[in-house]
Design a protein around this motif. Structure first.
Motif, PDB file in Angstrom:
ATOM      1  N   THR A 140       0.721  -1.326  -0.021  1.00 47.80           N
ATOM      2  CA  THR A 140      -0.040   0.064  -0.099  1.00 47.80           C
ATOM      3  C   THR A 140       0.982   1.410  -0.173  1.00 47.80           C
ATOM      4  O   THR A 140       0.539   2.228  -0.627  1.00 47.80           O
ATOM      5  N   ALA A 157      -8.336 -11.474  -1.227  1.00 46.52           N
ATOM      6  CA  ALA A 157      -9.319 -10.669  -0.964  1.00 46.52           C
ATOM      7  C   ALA A 157      -8.627  -9.201  -0.455  1.00 46.52           C
ATOM      8  O   ALA A 157      -9.123  -8.089  -1.297  1.00 46.52           O
ATOM      9  N   SER A 158      -7.767  -9.096   0.475  1.00 45.63           N
ATOM     10  CA  SER A 158      -7.003  -7.894   0.697  1.00 45.63           C
ATOM     11  C   SER A 158      -6.124  -7.402  -0.310  1.00 45.63           C
ATOM     12  O   SER A 158      -6.293  -6.213  -0.563  1.00 45.63           O
ATOM     13  N   THR A 176      -8.784  -5.524  -2.756  1.00 43.32           N
ATOM     14  CA  THR A 176      -8.951  -4.383  -2.433  1.00 43.32           C
ATOM     15  C   THR A 176      -7.919  -3.382  -2.406  1.00 43.32           C
ATOM     16  O   THR A 176      -8.181  -2.131  -3.036  1.00 43.32           O
ATOM     17  N   LYS A 202      -7.827  -2.286  -6.176  1.00 43.30           N
ATOM     18  CA  LYS A 202      -8.941  -1.443  -6.611  1.00 43.30           C
ATOM     19  C   LYS A 202      -8.742   0.097  -5.983  1.00 43.30           C
ATOM     20  O   LYS A 202      -9.186   0.936  -6.693  1.00 43.30           O
ATOM     21  N   ALA A 203      -8.379   0.030  -4.907  1.00 45.99           N
ATOM     22  CA  ALA A 203      -8.247   1.525  -4.069  1.00 45.99           C
ATOM     23  C   ALA A 203      -7.010   2.328  -5.186  1.00 45.99           C
ATOM     24  O   ALA A 203      -7.182   3.561  -5.114  1.00 45.99           O
TER      25      ALA A 203
END
Length: 121
Positions: free
Chosen positions: A14, A80-81, A84, A87-88
């Motif tokens: 991230t 799943a993480s 996410t 997509k962000a």
């Protein structure tokens, strides 16, 4: 190669995406791996034991590289993480310019009819 746990890896990924938002790229590679050497694999196969394969995931921004290994048990949670996070951070992508097909075909029809009319005159 130092392998991080899943949550620290996702946090680092991230932060890589956020740092490269204005300028830069992040490369993520996924690879099937058993994390064992060839000699150990041969010993296990000769004994008859099955080899547990894992997914080796590496991410780099050109300067910093992080990696982790995901087993079959944690795969769903990781996917799943990871989805996410992707997509962000897809907002930094540039949209491709496309020509409208209807407008271009109508323009071509008008040009072809106007050229045939001029030939008849």
């Amino acid at each position: 190669m130092v392998l991080l746990q899943l949550d620290p890896f996702l946090n680092e990924l991230t932060s890589m995406f956020e740092k490269s938002k204005e300028k830069g790229s992040v490369w993520v590679t996924l690879k099937r791996s058993s994390l064992k050497s060839k000699v150990q694999k041969r010993k296990l196969s000769s004994v008859g034991e099955s080899i547990e394969y894992r997914c080796l995931i590496r991410a780099t921004d050109g300067k910093k590289t992080v990696s982790t290994s995901v087993g079959a048990k944690d795969h769903q949670r990781f996917q799943a993480s990871y989805a996410t996070i992707l997509k962000a951070h897809m907002t930094a992508l540039k949209k491709r310019e496309r020509k409208d097909r209807k407008k271009s075909t109508e323009a071509e029809k008008k040009e072809s009819t106007s050229t045939t009319k001029s030939k008849k005159l």
